[in-house]
Design a protein around this motif. Structure first.
Motif, short mmCIF file in Angstrom:
data_model
loop_
_atom_site.label_atom_id
_atom_site.label_comp_id
_atom_site.label_asym_id
_atom_site.label_seq_id
_atom_site.Cartn_x
_atom_site.Cartn_y
_atom_site.Cartn_z
N GLU A 166 0.81 -1.13 0.02
CA GLU A 166 0.06 -0.03 -0.04
C GLU A 166 0.92 1.19 -0.09
O GLU A 166 0.50 2.09 -0.56
N ALA A 167 2.12 1.19 0.60
CA ALA A 167 2.94 2.19 0.58
C ALA A 167 3.85 2.45 -0.79
O ALA A 167 4.74 3.18 -0.94
N GLY A 168 3.45 1.32 -1.33
CA GLY A 168 4.42 1.56 -2.81
C GLY A 168 5.78 0.65 -2.76
O GLY A 168 6.39 0.99 -3.89
N PHE A 169 5.98 -0.26 -1.80
CA PHE A 169 7.05 -1.25 -2.02
C PHE A 169 6.68 -2.48 -2.72
O PHE A 169 5.39 -2.85 -2.89
N GLU A 170 7.54 -3.16 -3.41
CA GLU A 170 7.25 -4.52 -3.90
C GLU A 170 7.96 -5.47 -3.07
O GLU A 170 8.80 -5.41 -2.32
N THR A 171 6.88 -6.29 -2.57
CA THR A 171 7.00 -7.59 -1.73
C THR A 171 7.27 -8.80 -2.57
O THR A 171 6.73 -9.06 -3.52
N VAL A 172 8.43 -9.61 -2.02
CA VAL A 172 8.64 -10.81 -2.76
C VAL A 172 8.86 -11.91 -1.34
O VAL A 172 9.56 -11.70 -0.79
N VAL A 173 8.14 -12.86 -1.55
CA VAL A 173 8.15 -13.83 -0.53
C VAL A 173 9.17 -14.93 -0.96
O VAL A 173 8.93 -15.66 -2.16
N VAL A 174 10.07 -15.41 -0.10
CA VAL A 174 11.21 -16.21 -0.25
C VAL A 174 11.07 -17.35 0.87
O VAL A 174 10.56 -17.23 1.84
N SER A 175 11.23 -18.60 0.29
CA SER A 175 10.94 -19.62 1.09
C SER A 175 12.02 -20.96 0.68
O SER A 175 12.43 -20.97 -0.34
N PRO A 176 12.54 -21.70 1.53
CA PRO A 176 13.24 -22.80 1.15
C PRO A 176 12.47 -23.67 0.01
O PRO A 176 13.28 -24.17 -0.76
N GLU A 177 11.09 -23.69 0.20
CA GLU A 177 10.69 -24.56 -0.88
C GLU A 177 9.84 -23.64 -1.80
O GLU A 177 9.42 -22.56 -1.36
N ASP A 178 9.37 -24.26 -3.09
CA ASP A 178 8.81 -23.40 -3.94
C ASP A 178 7.24 -23.83 -3.73
O ASP A 178 6.92 -24.60 -3.08
N GLY A 179 6.57 -23.02 -4.79
CA GLY A 179 4.81 -23.19 -4.61
C GLY A 179 4.30 -22.43 -3.64
O GLY A 179 4.18 -21.10 -3.70
N GLU A 180 3.69 -23.00 -2.56
CA GLU A 180 3.04 -22.27 -1.59
C GLU A 180 3.35 -22.80 -0.38
O GLU A 180 4.07 -23.90 0.04
N ILE A 181 3.30 -21.91 0.66
CA ILE A 181 3.59 -22.18 2.22
C ILE A 181 2.31 -21.85 2.94
O ILE A 181 1.33 -20.82 2.27
N ARG A 182 2.02 -22.57 4.06
CA ARG A 182 0.95 -22.21 4.92
C ARG A 182 1.36 -21.62 6.28
O ARG A 182 2.23 -22.12 7.02
N GLY A 183 0.61 -20.61 6.89
CA GLY A 183 0.67 -20.07 7.99
C GLY A 183 -0.33 -20.70 9.10
O GLY A 183 -1.04 -21.62 8.60
N PHE A 184 -0.01 -20.17 10.10
CA PHE A 184 -1.04 -20.44 11.26
C PHE A 184 -1.84 -19.27 11.72
O PHE A 184 -1.49 -18.18 11.88
N SER A 185 -3.13 -19.48 12.02
CA SER A 185 -4.14 -18.50 12.62
C SER A 185 -5.09 -18.94 13.35
O SER A 185 -5.72 -20.12 13.35
#
Length: 184
Positions: free
Chosen positions: A27-46
């Motif tokens: 929203e502030a104009g920055f580009e975000t890039v999610v980086v992880s040991p594995e490719d595809g998708e990761i899942r969080g906890f909520s």
């Protein structure tokens, strides 16, 4: 060109600690890039349940700190515990620190700062159960919603996300102003 922010995470991250700072940065104009040991998708906890999947943009083996302007480390108990066993992920933290780029770690994520050896002499905060680890690593532990010391930005929990995001955005804006001054 927008500043690029690496969000380093793996399965078990705290959902809000990845998604909300990511949204605030974008929203502030920055580009975000999610980086992880594995490719595809990761899942969080909520709320003590598996959360929504998040798309991985790059693997740690493809990512280099030199290609980014800052690092965000979401918490969650599982996420940083897994990441601190990954040599390349720990090296990325060291590389961001060596380049004096902002590193923002929330909740349990300061475990990564301990593993990378970058908290000695720094004022930091975290989830209460990590405070002894931070002290043992030489950190000066404080209990407030955000602690900023040099390039390190730390917060305690999801309630601190607004202050955490604000501190990171301010650090990025200051970094951009410094780069523009140096180029002039």
């Amino acid at each position: 060109m927008a500043q690029r922010i690496m969000i380093l995470a793996t399965d078990g991250f705290e959902q809000s600690e990845l998604e909300k700072p990511k949204a605030n940065l974008e929203e502030a104009g920055f580009e975000t890039v999610v980086v992880s040991p594995e490719d595809g998708e990761i899942r969080g906890f909520s709320n003590k349940e598996w959360g929504d999947p998040v798309k991985v943009d790059l693997t740690v083996d493809e990512a280099e700190a030199a290609e980014f302007d800052a690092l965000v480390l979401p918490g969650g108990q599982i996420n940083p515990d897994i990441l601190r066993m990954n040599d390349k992920a720990v090296q990325l933290v060291r590389d961001f620190n060596a380049a004096d780029k902002p590193i923002a770690a929330i909740c349990h994520a300061p475990w990564m700062l301990v593993e990378a050896g970058v908290v000695d002499g720094q004022s930091v905060t975290s989830w209460p159960s990590l405070r002894t680890d931070l002290q043992n690593a030489g950190g000066k532990v404080v209990d407030r919603e955000v602690a900023v010391d040099g390039n390190l930005i730390t917060s305690r929990n999801p309630d601190d996300i607004p202050a955490f995001s604000k501190a990171l955005i301010e650090a990025l804006e200051k970094q951009m102003q410094n780069e523009m001054s140096e180029a002039a």
